[in-house]
Every structure is written in C-alpha cells, then in structure tokens.
Design a protein around this motif. Structure first.
Motif, PDB file in Angstrom:
ATOM      1  N   ILE A   1     101.590   7.365  25.886  1.00  0.00           N
ATOM      2  CA  ILE A   1     102.572   6.485  25.235  1.00  0.00           C
ATOM      3  C   ILE A   1     101.911   5.196  24.785  1.00  0.00           C
ATOM      4  N   CYS A   2     101.159   4.576  25.696  1.00  0.00           N
ATOM      5  CA  CYS A   2     100.582   3.261  25.398  1.00  0.00           C
ATOM      6  C   CYS A   2      99.389   3.342  24.456  1.00  0.00           C
ATOM      7  N   ALA A   3      98.704   4.483  24.451  1.00  0.00           N
ATOM      8  CA  ALA A   3      97.569   4.643  23.540  1.00  0.00           C
ATOM      9  C   ALA A   3      98.024   4.608  22.090  1.00  0.00           C
ATOM     10  N   VAL A   4      99.232   5.113  21.826  1.00  0.00           N
ATOM     11  CA  VAL A   4      99.703   5.160  20.445  1.00  0.00           C
ATOM     12  C   VAL A   4     100.523   3.938  20.052  1.00  0.00           C
ATOM     13  N   ILE A   5     101.099   3.211  21.038  1.00  0.00           N
ATOM     14  CA  ILE A   5     101.917   2.056  20.658  1.00  0.00           C
ATOM     15  C   ILE A   5     101.284   0.711  21.012  1.00  0.00           C
ATOM     16  N   ALA A   6     100.387   0.684  22.020  1.00  0.00           N
ATOM     17  CA  ALA A   6      99.842  -0.600  22.474  1.00  0.00           C
ATOM     18  C   ALA A   6      98.383  -0.824  22.092  1.00  0.00           C
ATOM     19  N   ALA A   7      97.590   0.241  22.015  1.00  0.00           N
ATOM     20  CA  ALA A   7      96.165   0.080  21.690  1.00  0.00           C
ATOM     21  C   ALA A   7      95.947  -0.619  20.348  1.00  0.00           C
TER      22      ALA A   7
ATOM     23  N   THR B   1      93.055  -3.571  19.123  1.00  0.00           N
ATOM     24  CA  THR B   1      92.060  -3.301  18.088  1.00  0.00           C
ATOM     25  C   THR B   1      92.239  -4.224  16.882  1.00  0.00           C
ATOM     26  N   LYS B   2      93.487  -4.636  16.617  1.00  0.00           N
ATOM     27  CA  LYS B   2      93.714  -5.577  15.519  1.00  0.00           C
ATOM     28  C   LYS B   2      93.036  -6.918  15.752  1.00  0.00           C
ATOM     29  N   LEU B   3      92.838  -7.274  17.032  1.00  0.00           N
ATOM     30  CA  LEU B   3      92.213  -8.551  17.372  1.00  0.00           C
ATOM     31  C   LEU B   3      90.712  -8.404  17.620  1.00  0.00           C
ATOM     32  N   GLY B   4      90.145  -7.275  17.200  1.00  0.00           N
ATOM     33  CA  GLY B   4      88.698  -7.127  17.244  1.00  0.00           C
ATOM     34  C   GLY B   4      88.141  -6.391  18.450  1.00  0.00           C
ATOM     35  N   VAL B   5      89.004  -5.938  19.359  1.00  0.00           N
ATOM     36  CA  VAL B   5      88.512  -5.174  20.511  1.00  0.00           C
ATOM     37  C   VAL B   5      88.110  -3.785  20.033  1.00  0.00           C
TER      38      VAL B   5
ATOM     39  N   ALA C   1      89.619  -0.664  24.121  1.00  0.00           N
ATOM     40  CA  ALA C   1      91.079  -0.765  24.187  1.00  0.00           C
ATOM     41  C   ALA C   1      91.673   0.424  24.942  1.00  0.00           C
ATOM     42  N   HIS C   2      91.157   1.622  24.669  1.00  0.00           N
ATOM     43  CA  HIS C   2      91.692   2.819  25.335  1.00  0.00           C
ATOM     44  C   HIS C   2      91.318   2.850  26.803  1.00  0.00           C
ATOM     45  N   MET C   3      90.122   2.409  27.146  1.00  0.00           N
ATOM     46  CA  MET C   3      89.745   2.366  28.561  1.00  0.00           C
ATOM     47  C   MET C   3      90.564   1.317  29.302  1.00  0.00           C
ATOM     48  N   PHE C   4      90.866   0.202  28.655  1.00  0.00           N
ATOM     49  CA  PHE C   4      91.725  -0.835  29.234  1.00  0.00           C
ATOM     50  C   PHE C   4      93.090  -0.242  29.579  1.00  0.00           C
TER      51      PHE C   4
ATOM     52  N   PHE D   1      90.844  -4.199  39.615  1.00  0.00           N
ATOM     53  CA  PHE D   1      91.656  -4.077  38.412  1.00  0.00           C
ATOM     54  C   PHE D   1      91.568  -5.302  37.505  1.00  0.00           C
ATOM     55  N   LEU D   2      90.735  -6.257  37.876  1.00  0.00           N
ATOM     56  CA  LEU D   2      90.414  -7.327  36.928  1.00  0.00           C
ATOM     57  C   LEU D   2      89.306  -6.884  35.982  1.00  0.00           C
ATOM     58  N   VAL D   3      88.600  -5.826  36.357  1.00  0.00           N
ATOM     59  CA  VAL D   3      87.458  -5.357  35.570  1.00  0.00           C
ATOM     60  C   VAL D   3      87.842  -5.050  34.115  1.00  0.00           C
ATOM     61  N   PRO D   4      88.986  -4.382  33.844  1.00  0.00           N
ATOM     62  CA  PRO D   4      89.313  -4.089  32.442  1.00  0.00           C
ATOM     63  C   PRO D   4      89.373  -5.331  31.551  1.00  0.00           C
ATOM     64  N   PHE D   5      89.770  -6.472  32.094  1.00  0.00           N
ATOM     65  CA  PHE D   5      89.809  -7.679  31.271  1.00  0.00           C
ATOM     66  C   PHE D   5      88.402  -8.092  30.839  1.00  0.00           C
ATOM     67  N   VAL D   6      87.411  -7.754  31.646  1.00  0.00           N
ATOM     68  CA  VAL D   6      86.041  -8.143  31.312  1.00  0.00           C
ATOM     69  C   VAL D   6      85.601  -7.477  30.023  1.00  0.00           C
ATOM     70  N   PHE D   7      85.935  -6.189  29.854  1.00  0.00           N
ATOM     71  CA  PHE D   7      85.415  -5.506  28.669  1.00  0.00           C
ATOM     72  C   PHE D   7      86.322  -5.580  27.443  1.00  0.00           C
ATOM     73  N   VAL D   8      87.407  -6.366  27.492  1.00  0.00           N
ATOM     74  CA  VAL D   8      88.180  -6.601  26.266  1.00  0.00           C
ATOM     75  C   VAL D   8      88.139  -8.052  25.802  1.00  0.00           C
ATOM     76  N   LEU D   9      87.794  -8.984  26.688  1.00  0.00           N
ATOM     77  CA  LEU D   9      87.886 -10.396  26.329  1.00  0.00           C
ATOM     78  C   LEU D   9      86.629 -10.934  25.661  1.00  0.00           C
ATOM     79  N   ASP D  10      85.499 -10.251  25.797  1.00  0.00           N
ATOM     80  CA  ASP D  10      84.261 -10.776  25.228  1.00  0.00           C
ATOM     81  C   ASP D  10      83.322  -9.611  24.932  1.00  0.00           C
ATOM     82  N   PRO D  11      82.592  -9.669  23.818  1.00  0.00           N
ATOM     83  CA  PRO D  11      81.666  -8.564  23.494  1.00  0.00           C
ATOM     84  C   PRO D  11      80.655  -8.266  24.590  1.00  0.00           C
ATOM     85  N   SER D  12      80.244  -9.293  25.345  1.00  0.00           N
ATOM     86  CA  SER D  12      79.276  -9.056  26.411  1.00  0.00           C
ATOM     87  C   SER D  12      79.848  -8.155  27.500  1.00  0.00           C
ATOM     88  N   GLY D  13      81.183  -8.167  27.642  1.00  0.00           N
ATOM     89  CA  GLY D  13      81.824  -7.341  28.659  1.00  0.00           C
ATOM     90  C   GLY D  13      81.728  -5.857  28.379  1.00  0.00           C
TER      91      GLY D  13
END
Length: 678
Positions: A506-512, A516-520, A525-528, A572-584
């Motif tokens: 559900i969330c992959a098709v409505i939330a991802a 991605t629109k913001l550059g992730v 985005a899908h792993m998040f 579960f803070l780990v997913p924020f690391v790989f969406v908030l900055d390219p280094s993540g």
C-alpha cells in the motif's frame, strides 16, 4: 552433565510452560496465518494431494518456462481453491468443509480457466469487456476479498473495498481527491483482464519467489534444521550471564532467515528459550519483549527478509541479490542493538552469578549437522554464481533435500522406504509433509498479494499515488525531514491494521513518490517504507509478536509491547539515515553491486560507525545503564546523542560524539558502585 541430560532438562523446562499459554500463542499465529482446518481420513489425503501438486507445479515452473499469462492465474487458482477448503468461513464451521466452500473453490478454478482459454483476445478487450468477462471478473474480486478475510481478517478486504469505492465514485469526492471515476466494466478490465490488477506484480512475486521460499523453509523445517539452529545457538552462547539473551538473538537470526515470519519465530523460540530467560533473571515482560524483538529480526534478516523483500525487487526492477545487499548493514545494526541490550540486561538484572548451561559442544553439533548451514547459505551462493533468484532458491531446495539424506535423523525420505508398503511409506514421509507445508504456508501471503493487486490497480488507474505524495509534501512544507517523518507515520498507521506485506505494498504505491519527489533515490525510499512496515509486527492493535510472547511468558501484552519497542527503537532510527543525506546511502551499500564497485568505502565505514555509536547511545539511554546505572541527566545526554548521530552530517556527528563522551565521563567520575536494578 551430558548433552542428553541438558536436552532432557530443557525439555522439562519447556514442558513447564502452561499448555493454555501455548494455545494462546498459537492463536496469534493463526491471526497472522489464518485458522486452518484440521482433517482426517480421505479429506486430509485430498488436501495434502492438492497442496503437493501445487508445490510440484511451482517447482516445475522454477526450472521450466511457463508463460506469465498462465503462471499468475494458475497460482491464484491454486491459492483460492486451497483457501476455501483449508480455512473455514467462520469458527463454528471449523474442521469441516461446507457446500458453499466447494462452490467457491470450483468457481475459483472456473474464473481462471475462462481467462486462460480466452487467450490474447481476452486481454485485448480489457477496455470494453463482454458481459461474461464482467461476471467472472466480479466473481474473482469477491473471491479474493473472501480469501483475504478467511486468512487475515476483515481489515484488508475493507481497505480493498475502500480503494474500489474511490475508483468508482471519484467525481463525488472533494478536491484534491477527485477524479473522473471509472465504471465497473473498466475496473474489471484492469483487475481481471490485464497483468496490472489482481494478476499484477504482487502475484508475480508470490507465484515465482515467495512460494518457492516457503517450500524451501518447509524443507529446512522437516529436515530438522530449525532444531539444529536452536541447539547450536544454545551451545555457542552458553556459559556466561548474557548467554540466555545472546541465544535468543542468535537463534532468532538463524530461525528467522529461513522462515521470514516474526510470530512463528517468536513462538518457536519462546517455548524453548523463555524458561532459560526466567532462570537467569529476566522479568516476564522483558523476556517477552526480547523474544518478540528477535522475532521481528526474522523479517529483516537475509536470506529471506520476509515476503515484502521480493516485492521490493519487483517494484524497483532490480536483482533480489541487490535487495539482500541493501539489507546487510541495517540487519547487522539491528542485531548489534539487540546484543547491546542483552549485555546491559545482564548488569541491570543482576545475572552475574547465573551460569547458562550448554546443550552440547559447538564442534560436536557442527560436525554432525554442518550441512544445515550449507542449505542456508546456498541461496546467496547460487546468486553469486550467476543464477536468478528463482533458480537459486530452487537449487537451494534441492541442496536441502540432498543433504538431508546424509543422516537418518534428518532425511526427508526414510531409509526404510523400500520396506513394506512403499507407497504408504512415501506418502507419510517428511518429503510429502514439506511439499504440503510449503503450499499451505504461502496461502495467507498469496491471498494478500492478490488483494494488494486491487489496490495497486486502483492507484495506477486513478493516479492516487501522485496526489497523495503532493499532499504529504505540502503538509511538510517541502522539508525532507518532515516528509520522512510523515511517511513513517503513514506507514506505521497503516501497519497497525494490516500485515507487513500488505502495509509495504500500500505504502510503496502511495507514499514512496513523496520521498522520491524530494530527491531520495527510489531504492532508499522503498527500503525506508519496508523497515517501517515491519513495525506492524510490534505495534498495537496488531502487535502479534509481542502478544504471542506475552502469552508464553504470562506477561502483560501491552507492557511486553513496550519492552519490545525498547529493544528495537534504536535500530529503527537507521532508515532515517539513508533518506536524509546522500552519505547515508552507504548503509544500503549504495543500492546495488554496480554502484558499490565505485563507492567511497571510507564514507560507508564512517556512516556505519557513527550510526552504530548512535545505536549504542540510544540503547544505554533507553535502558538507563551504561558503565553503571545512569542518572536522568546522563540518560538525556545519551538519548539526544543517539538521535544526533542518526542524522547524517558532520556537525550533528561531532555534537553527538561530544555528548556521549560527556555522559560516559560523568559515569566514570562517579565513584559509587552500580546499583542492581530489580
């Protein structure tokens, strides 16, 4: 004391668990996997035969070429047919098949036969279906909804009906949700007559990968691999105060990898490990929380990662090996957090003088059952060799079958097969049980995948995903951090009511699209979304893993859930690391083997180490214990440091490291001894 004595002691401890508690735990498994009928006599033989034929068909399709237009509908026909015979319409009709069950099972076959016989003409007229097309299409939608209701409850059918209503009544909805609306014929054309609806990508994954992995898991189970993994974990982690907790962590990884089911892993592990946890001093709710956290790890642990991982590969059109690659570091960090919690527990609960006894020597166990590890790693080995995921799991299943023959106590085909009644011996063999278990075990997930096709079809047809992402971004004011938080909340809220697989789809098709629109990157985005969908296993009101653990330990279900959150929140803070900055993106190993070849390894190591330090700070902060029992100020410093270290950027990292150093210095300079917490 000999290994046999230890096994007898462990068996006695397990027997001490109240039978009512085990029955209650089984009920939570049934909530996730459906309350199946149990038959005897001719009906049991018929169900077994149907399930074996289904498994045999899918093993055949793994090696032979079967057209997609045939494979997906036949898979759905098998799933619906067995769902209506195996799962009752209501509890009072359990363990018997009613006349309406036979009608629905036969109708499921008729609907698919009609579609396959129609050929290309059937597909080509999807925009203007015939009257019989619409009749059979509506029947298929209703059958899928009923199959989901029987296997997973009312939530998913209601969600699917809401999406269908959205497609039908678009003109009557307020902006920005309004759209032109679609008639039943057009809707049926997409859902039934194309590969974009019920027979879409979710069913494609279910028919080509998920069922093969459930068959593989069944082969491991019936060859005794699960018992070996438990014994190996007890043996490898025994002899120290932290041995009981470490055993849970290691065994959950070994058991969860093949099963991919959080609740099943929790119950399997809990029945054996809880008496040991109680013996070393774990309080009931804490023990249940640790068991549920271990079960949660089953869904994010390679080589299986749960059904949603296969869907990630399908949605992103990438190799499943790339999905496994992306999961490696987050999985390590998850179990790193659990190990830290266990180490702190040993000090916090005063486990210093309790020795956790071994079952048998690691060498002795490994020498006798080494081939179970070969079965487990062979999937990745075949992928690295160049095989497709489908062929990899097929050959891994063959390896599991072949190696089981090495010992009489693990063989799937009994060595006395040719003695007496050969047919009867073969029919009662673990080999047949494994083939049956593989098909029965996939029914609830496969039914959910078919229902998810309805959701995906509606989203594609109406453009709902783009509308939803625009709304989320507007509410977030264009901020990536707020968008990520809102997306996590959306996934979490949806996950409160539906299983992990459905929540991800559900969330992959409505939330991802919002991320991605913001550059992730799309893979991040899908792993998040995948990692936050996993939270549905430990989030009320569908916190099935903690509730099942509480049933075993006798603890309070909601207190057990809170304890489970305590154990899992740092990771579960780990997913924020790989969406908030390219280094993540380094935590996901850049998303693919090709990208990894040119990656900056120092950057990957840096983000991994800072994230690990952040997890350690959060573990100490949430537990209230580092070098010794922490004061309120020290806990606050550690928790703030953990959040800062989870936010990519050198300024946040430096401040976080400084706060950790300050908190540890304060503890070190405090001379009083640590107080043992009850």
């Amino acid at each position: 004391m000999t290994g046999t004595d230890h096994q007898a002691e462990r068996a006695q401890l397990s027997a001490d668990i109240d039978a009512a508690a085990l029955q209650k735990a089984e009920e939570y498994i049934e909530q996730e996997e459906g309350a199946a009928n149990k038959f005897k006599g001719a009906m049991a033989v018929f169900i077994t035969l149907a399930a074996v034929v289904m498994s045999a068909f899918h093993l055949y399709t793994a090696y032979a070429i079967v057209p997609t237009q045939t494979l997906r509908p036949v898979h759905v026909a098998f799933v619906l047919f067995l769902c209506f015979l195996v799962f009752p319409v209501a509890p009072r009709f359990r363990h018997r098949i009613m006349w309406w069950d036979w009608i629905m099972a036969a109708l499921a076959i008729a609907v698919v036969v009609y579609a396959i016989q129609g050929g290309d003409d059937f597909t080509d007229r999807n925009t203007s279906p015939l009257q019989w097309d619409i009749v059979f299409g509506v029947c298929l939608i209703l059958l899928v909804l009923e199959a989901m209701r029987r296997t997973a409850g009312w939530v998913m059918p209601v969600v699917c009906l809401a999406f269908l209503a959205y497609a039908l009544f678009g003109p009557y909805l307020p902006a920005p949700w309004t759209h032109k609306g679609y008639e039943i014929g057009r809707l049926v054309g997409v859902m039934y007559m194309t590969l974009e609806g019920i027979f879409g990508s979710a069913v494609d994954v279910s028919s080509s990968l998920i069922i093969l992995f459930t068959i593989f898991g069944a082969f491991l189970q019936y060859s005794g691999a699960g018992k070996f993994y438990l014994d190996f974990s007890f043996s490898a982690m025994g002899g120290k105060p932290t041995g009981a907790g470490r055993t849970v962590v290691l065994a959950s990884f070994l058991l969860g990898g093949p099963s991919g089911s959080g609740v099943a892993t929790t119950v399997t592990l809990g029945t054996v490990a809880y008496p040991m946890l109680a013996k070393v001093g774990y309080e009931k709710n804490a023990a249940g929380g640790l068991l549920a956290a271990g079960g949660l790890g089953a869904i994010i642990s390679p080589p299986v990662l749960g059904a949603a991982a296969f869907l990630i590969a399908e949605f992103l059109k990438i190799s499943y090996l790339d999905v496994l690659l992306m999961a490696v570091i987050p999985t390590i960090l998850f179990y790193f957090a659990l190990f830290l919690m266990v180490e702190i527990d040993a000090r916090k609960y005063g486990m210093h003088e309790t020795v956790f006894e071994k079952v048998d020597s690691v060498w002795h166990l490994t020498r006798r059952y080494w081939f179970h590890f070969l079965s487990l790693v062979s999937i990745v080995g075949f992928m690295l060799w160049g095989f497709s995921p489908v062929l990899s799991v097929f050959w891994a299943t063959v390896v599991s079958f072949a190696t089981s023959l090495l010992r009489s106590d693990t063989t799937l085909l009994p060595r006395d097969l040719l003695r007496g009644n050969v047919l009867k011996n073969f029919w009662n063999s673990p080999f047949i049980q494994a083939l049956e278990g593989g098909s029965i075990g996939v029914l609830n997930v496969a039914a959910t995948c078919a229902g998810a096709g309805i959701i995906v079809g509606v989203v594609t047809l109406t453009g709902l995903g783009l509308k939803f992402s625009s709304i989320v971004i507007d509410y977030a004011g264009g901020s990536l951090l707020l968008t990520a938080i809102f997306t996590a909340l959306v996934v979490w809220i949806i996950g409160l009511a539906v299983p992990v697989t459905a929540s991800y789809i559900i969330c992959a098709v409505i939330a991802a699209p919002a991320l991605t629109k913001l550059g992730v990157p799309e893979f991040a985005a899908h792993m998040f979304i995948f990692y936050y969908a996993v939270l549905s296993e430990v989030s009320p009101p569908t916190a099935l893993s903690p509730f099942a653990a509480a049933a075993i330990t006798g603890g309070d279900p909601y207190k057990t859930t809170l304890q489970c959150w305590k154990y899992t929140v740092p990771a579960f803070l780990v997913p924020f690391v790989f969406v908030l900055d390219p280094s993540g993106l380094g935590l996901l190993l850049m998303g693919s083997t090709k990208a990894l070849a040119t990656a900056n390894w120092w950057s990957i190591a840096e983000v991994t180490l800072t994230c690990a330090l952040g997890i350690a700070a959060l573990a100490a902060g949430f537990q209230g214990w580092a070098i010794r029992k922490a004061t309120t100020l020290e806990r606050t410093l550690l928790i703030v440091a953990g959040f800062l270290l989870a936010y990519p950027g050198w300024i946040a990292d430096l401040i976080g490291i400084g706060l950790v150093v300050a908190a540890l210095a304060m503890q070190f300079l405090r001379k009083q001894p640590a107080t043992i917490s009850a």
